[in-house]
Design an enzyme around this catalytic site. Sequence first.
Site, mmCIF file in Angstrom:
data_model
loop_
_atom_site.group_PDB
_atom_site.id
_atom_site.type_symbol
_atom_site.label_atom_id
_atom_site.label_comp_id
_atom_site.label_asym_id
_atom_site.label_seq_id
_atom_site.Cartn_x
_atom_site.Cartn_y
_atom_site.Cartn_z
ATOM 1 N N HIS A 72 73.022 9.145 116.020
ATOM 2 C CA HIS A 72 73.341 7.829 116.575
ATOM 3 C C HIS A 72 74.545 7.303 115.810
ATOM 4 O O HIS A 72 74.458 7.108 114.593
ATOM 5 C CB HIS A 72 72.161 6.876 116.405
ATOM 6 C CG HIS A 72 70.894 7.387 117.023
ATOM 7 N ND1 HIS A 72 70.480 7.031 118.284
ATOM 8 C CD2 HIS A 72 69.953 8.265 116.566
ATOM 9 C CE1 HIS A 72 69.345 7.653 118.571
ATOM 10 N NE2 HIS A 72 69.002 8.416 117.540
ATOM 11 N N HIS A 99 71.871 15.410 117.489
ATOM 12 C CA HIS A 99 71.041 14.193 117.455
ATOM 13 C C HIS A 99 71.591 13.283 116.365
ATOM 14 O O HIS A 99 71.221 13.402 115.198
ATOM 15 C CB HIS A 99 69.575 14.585 117.191
ATOM 16 C CG HIS A 99 68.615 13.433 117.235
ATOM 17 N ND1 HIS A 99 67.258 13.598 117.427
ATOM 18 C CD2 HIS A 99 68.801 12.091 117.120
ATOM 19 C CE1 HIS A 99 66.661 12.424 117.412
ATOM 20 N NE2 HIS A 99 67.586 11.485 117.212
ATOM 21 N N HIS A 108 64.694 10.960 123.672
ATOM 22 C CA HIS A 108 63.796 10.950 122.514
ATOM 23 C C HIS A 108 62.364 10.946 123.050
ATOM 24 O O HIS A 108 62.035 10.154 123.944
ATOM 25 C CB HIS A 108 63.967 9.668 121.690
ATOM 26 C CG HIS A 108 65.176 9.619 120.810
ATOM 27 N ND1 HIS A 108 66.435 9.863 121.256
ATOM 28 C CD2 HIS A 108 65.289 9.338 119.483
ATOM 29 C CE1 HIS A 108 67.290 9.727 120.243
ATOM 30 N NE2 HIS A 108 66.621 9.408 119.149
ATOM 31 N N GLU A 156 58.377 11.496 118.854
ATOM 32 C CA GLU A 156 58.705 11.152 117.460
ATOM 33 C C GLU A 156 57.481 10.405 116.917
ATOM 34 O O GLU A 156 56.710 10.942 116.143
ATOM 35 C CB GLU A 156 59.971 10.289 117.403
ATOM 36 C CG GLU A 156 60.354 9.850 115.990
ATOM 37 C CD GLU A 156 61.528 8.860 115.946
ATOM 38 O OE1 GLU A 156 61.865 8.256 116.983
ATOM 39 O OE2 GLU A 156 62.092 8.683 114.843
ATOM 40 N N ASP A 167 70.288 12.261 112.697
ATOM 41 C CA ASP A 167 69.751 11.033 113.303
ATOM 42 C C ASP A 167 70.568 9.785 112.919
ATOM 43 O O ASP A 167 71.452 9.389 113.655
ATOM 44 C CB ASP A 167 68.266 10.871 112.948
ATOM 45 C CG ASP A 167 67.473 10.124 114.000
ATOM 46 O OD1 ASP A 167 68.037 9.793 115.057
ATOM 47 O OD2 ASP A 167 66.264 9.884 113.786
ATOM 48 N N ASP A 168 70.240 9.168 111.777
ATOM 49 C CA ASP A 168 70.935 7.961 111.306
ATOM 50 C C ASP A 168 71.269 8.152 109.830
ATOM 51 O O ASP A 168 70.640 7.548 108.949
ATOM 52 C CB ASP A 168 70.026 6.738 111.487
ATOM 53 C CG ASP A 168 69.638 6.551 112.941
ATOM 54 O OD1 ASP A 168 70.466 6.083 113.723
ATOM 55 O OD2 ASP A 168 68.493 6.921 113.300
HETATM 56 N N1 HPA Z 1 64.372 6.933 117.120
HETATM 57 C C1 HPA Z 1 64.503 6.104 118.158
HETATM 58 N N2 HPA Z 1 65.554 5.335 118.333
HETATM 59 C C2 HPA Z 1 66.531 5.370 117.445
HETATM 60 C C3 HPA Z 1 66.461 6.206 116.345
HETATM 61 C C4 HPA Z 1 65.317 7.030 116.181
HETATM 62 O O1 HPA Z 1 65.149 7.805 115.222
HETATM 63 N N3 HPA Z 1 67.604 6.005 115.658
HETATM 64 C C5 HPA Z 1 68.338 5.113 116.326
HETATM 65 N N4 HPA Z 1 67.690 4.718 117.406
HETATM 66 ZN ZN ZN Z 2 67.310 9.458 117.128
#
Ligand code: HPA
Ligand code: ZN
Length: 336
Positions: A19, A17, A196, A199, A277-278
């Site tokens: 991006h 996971h 996703h 969340e 994630d990021d």
């Molecule tokens: N959630 C949803 N979209 C996203 C995320 C995330 O954590 N990071 C980059 N796009």
């Molecule tokens: Zn994500």
Amino acid sequence: MAPSNTRIFSLPTAELHLHIEGTLEPELVFELAENNGVALPFDSVEALRERYQFTSLQSFLDLYYDCMSVLQTRADFRTLGERYLERAYEQGVRHAEIFFDAQAHTIRGVDAEEVLDGLLDALEAGARKGISGGLILSFLRDRPVAEALETLESLAHRAGDLLGVGLDSAEVGYPPELFTPVFARAKELGLRLVAHAGEEGPAAYVREALDLLGAERIDHGIRSLEDPELIERLRRERIPLTVCPLSNVKLAVIPTLAEHPILDLLDKEILVTVNSDDPAYFGGYLADNMAGLVDAFPALDGALERLARNSVEASFASDERKAELHALIDEWASRA
Ligand code: HPA
Ligand code: ZN
């Protein structure tokens, strides 16, 4: 680095996971802005970093999409991918399944194939250094479904260069159900399916992602815990959750790392994995996430091997590559 951190940073893992646009570090934002003659609304790397305080997923997404304007050429995407893979390698990652937000680039006039080719260049370089991986075309759920379908069709002739499709961006108000035709077409093209869900959105979105989209893996999914029957199904069917602890805290999905439900998910025998994630925005790459968790929950130290094996099991790597990854974990365990 403390001795226990040396162990964490050498744990061989699969990152599932991630991006790629979320690995855009402030220094690279400025470097690419200069190369490409892009004017930025921030004066310095420090000023940009000061903006990294988020109150919700949307507050992050606003900055995330703004910063992407500096990514314009195949070479830019190659650089972005290579820098991520180098940093990930240093943190033990040996297999990476990487999301890219094609629509965030095509709506700015960047050709989706430039993005794809640049990222494939990076993966090729990564493979030579010992990281395997693939690319997951992720649809922006807060944009029109027709646009997602067009994006998929525009890359259909390159399906062999993709591992799968995903679904990301602002979650609440954009249920998975909307994307049923897009995922059906992706399946027809032989692509793997992830989404996703859960969340910020409810557990019902996780059910929709499974039942209507055919998702094989759920990204985040932590709100599944609000639905005991769903949790039992995830356990029974070994449906992986790709959990991102530092992201959850930075986006205020969870107040502090100490309140993260990772132990609860492990106790309930969910196939949970740890991911970043990021990482450029959330304060750390994969092993930083692991180290943060172990700091918050010392008991987790004994579950590191299990988390690493979960990541391999949950990956879409070939059986042969999975065996290699497990052998790397065996080696790590024998040293630990
Ligand atoms: N959630 C949803 N979209 C996203 C995320 C995330 O954590 N990071 C980059 N796009
Ligand atoms: Zn994500």
